[in-house]
Design an enzyme around this catalytic site. Sequence first.
Site, PDB file in Angstrom:
ATOM      1  CE  LYS A 232      37.805   5.976 -28.415  1.00  0.00           C
ATOM      2  NZ  LYS A 232      39.013   5.274 -28.873  1.00  0.00           N
TER       3      LYS A 232
ATOM      4  CB  SER B 157      41.511   4.775 -31.201  1.00  0.00           C
ATOM      5  OG  SER B 157      40.751   5.909 -31.550  1.00  0.00           O
TER       6      SER B 157
END
Length: 803
Positions: free
Chosen positions: A721, A678
């Site tokens: 996140k 990611s």
Amino acid sequence: MTIEKLELPLLPLRDIVVFPFMVIPLFVGREKSVRALEKAMADQKHIFLSAQRNPSNNDPTPGEIYETGTLANILQILKLTDGTMKVLVEGIQRGRINAFTDNADFYQVEVIKIHENTQLTADIKALIRGVGTVFEQYVKLNQKIPLEAVSATANITEPHRFADTIAAYMVFQTEDKQALLETYNPVDRLNKLMSTLKSEMEVLKIEKRVHGRVRKQMERSQKEFYLNEQIKAIQKELGKRDEFKSDIDELTQKIKKAKMPKEVNDKAVKEMRRLELMQPMSAEATVSRTYIEWLVDLPWKAPRGAEKIKLDRAQEILDEDHYGLEKVKERITEHLAVVKLVKKIKGPIICLVGPPGVGKTSLGKSIAKAMDRKFVRISLGGVRDEAEIRGHRRTYIGAMPGKIVQGMKKAGVANPVFMLDEVDKMTSDFRGDPSSALLEVLDPEQNSSFNDHYLEVDYDLSHALFICTANVLHTIPQPLLDRMEVLRLPGYTDQEKVKIAEKFLIPKKMREHGLLKKNLQISDKVLEKVIREYTREAGVRNLEREIASLCRKVVMEVVKQGKKFSLKLIPSQLDKYLGIQKFQPTETLEKLDIGVAIGMAWTEFGGELLYIEVTAIAGTGKLVPTGKLGDVMKESAQAAMTYVRSRAEELGLSKNFYQKMDIHIHIPEGAVPKDGPSAGIAMAVALISALTRTPVRHGLTMTGELTLTGKVLPIGGLKEKILAAHRTGITNVILPKDNEKDLQDIPANVLKAIEFHPLGTMDEVLQIAFDKKIKVKSKTRKTAAKKTKKRSPSKSTSISTFN
């Protein structure tokens, strides 16, 4: 207990432990010890006495000397003709070595004096009297102790002095005496003395009974065998087994009242017939009796009453105990509604997954309270033996059922809320795989006939509601995970933490510390500062600790100034009560250097920000990724580099720019393992920033997997996140276009505070990532007109810190 420090010379002792109030002559011959005595005589005649761990060592090191000893006063000293000294010392009080002082001539130590002040209560008086009585009996049996010892202790009323005086007369090993010396609490010391005296008296009685033929203490098993044989002989002469018969009758009545299934009842009756034919004191009889007791004590039928469930009341309980967690609460109320309507339904298997401190275990208790059921919790962390789940077979000594059956017995009902805590932390070894044993337990289609190795009969677990908790899912075997309904508990926002603290944590801690509302008032601004500068977590566990610390400080003031003391805490006072801030303001508040970009990471503790640093230096074209990166992350760095090389001309770079330079990609916190795809676009942005000498936009973070063609692919863990980005003051977030649908799970206040940019290509990312626009010339590709197939979020079966 008060503590006072002083510096004294040390005299190490061999095979001797000196107690306070004890007068004893010592013979000193070692040079260091002689010089220590001379130093003590030159000062105040005080010296510290402590025993050696190894008596044979003439020059012990500090580690070979016990820390706890006795501060003593030198009463008399006499030099003998052979150079040794005879010294008469009197113990004054206990002390503990805090540190050794550098001194080549003798041992010099810093001693902490231990003052013992115990209030003489009725219980302690009774304990002193009991110890005195047992000590008198012990002295009569032991000829090595003079009878005057009893009279010497008769008039002592102080608990600590009484215990030390008796200990000085006792005859046992140095290690045991040292253990008594290290017991600072007089009450605990008296209890130890009582136990030791009784044990020694038992040995003396046995020695006296066998007339000195056996000189060592009889082992416990031998003693039990001897007594059991005597009991058998007496019962044989009397022709009676009344006590055993009463046990048989009692177990028979329990079998009738247990209302067990026919198969189980037949098994219990058969085992009872075998028991009746056995000798009462035989090992086989004990095993059979224990087995029957397990069968009759287990709950075999679920109580009726599911129709009494009140959904409104259940919802109130869940709301009272936990703030937020709406999806989890909704799932529980749905289950209650089905149970109320259908009357019976196979219990679902729910798995609560989230970072530490978000309330997984406490939520299980609230679910039990809302359903009006008993709550049972077992921890599976570190369990590595299949027998812990399925039980041991009765052929083994000390066999017992597994944790599941033990939990059902503890609950006392067949339909408890059964929590399996830390299910992701089980391991396996040569003794079996406990996660495989759980497959039957957590399968609604199979757990109605769960077979425990110890019981050897089927047990119905289908009435119980099983709730598992875990921090991560990738360590749970896929077949086991397939049997569970996963409910995720993400981290809390700052606003949610403030509400949780106001509604739950502050009232709870003030109750625990005996404070009234007027004693301590904590405003929202104070809580926000505590959350941002003293904690950094997804849950509220550390926040609870900090609130407890504030309460303790206030308690100190209440004790000193009285119950009328009141404190209205303001943010500027936190340094006084909690110390300096533990976390500095985030780096995102400052302008980022060239070559630095911020990515986002997911860990089992919640979301984190990921700083990616890139530096280009003269070299030979090497790409050097550092920061303890995993294979997937290194490949992401290679892909980002390849993308930049393929777009060099469009980015204003020379075609062969990379041949005369080395590019170093570093992710700080190098001791922490990192992996996952990611960070792909963040690495590419950092590379372009370093090569074009353009700083990344202030307050921006990003996440997404990058392909060689510049596509941005979806990722996982987006909510955690984004919450981490919000905690650290981020104002702009770039995320994959395919993850735009996941924004509906983000709290409303976070959506307002952050501007989101769902993008599908790297070209779009570059337009947002830099304040100074980078001109990217379009490149004609045949594939540009074709529609790319939608790809699913990247998943990794390996253990990853970032995904």
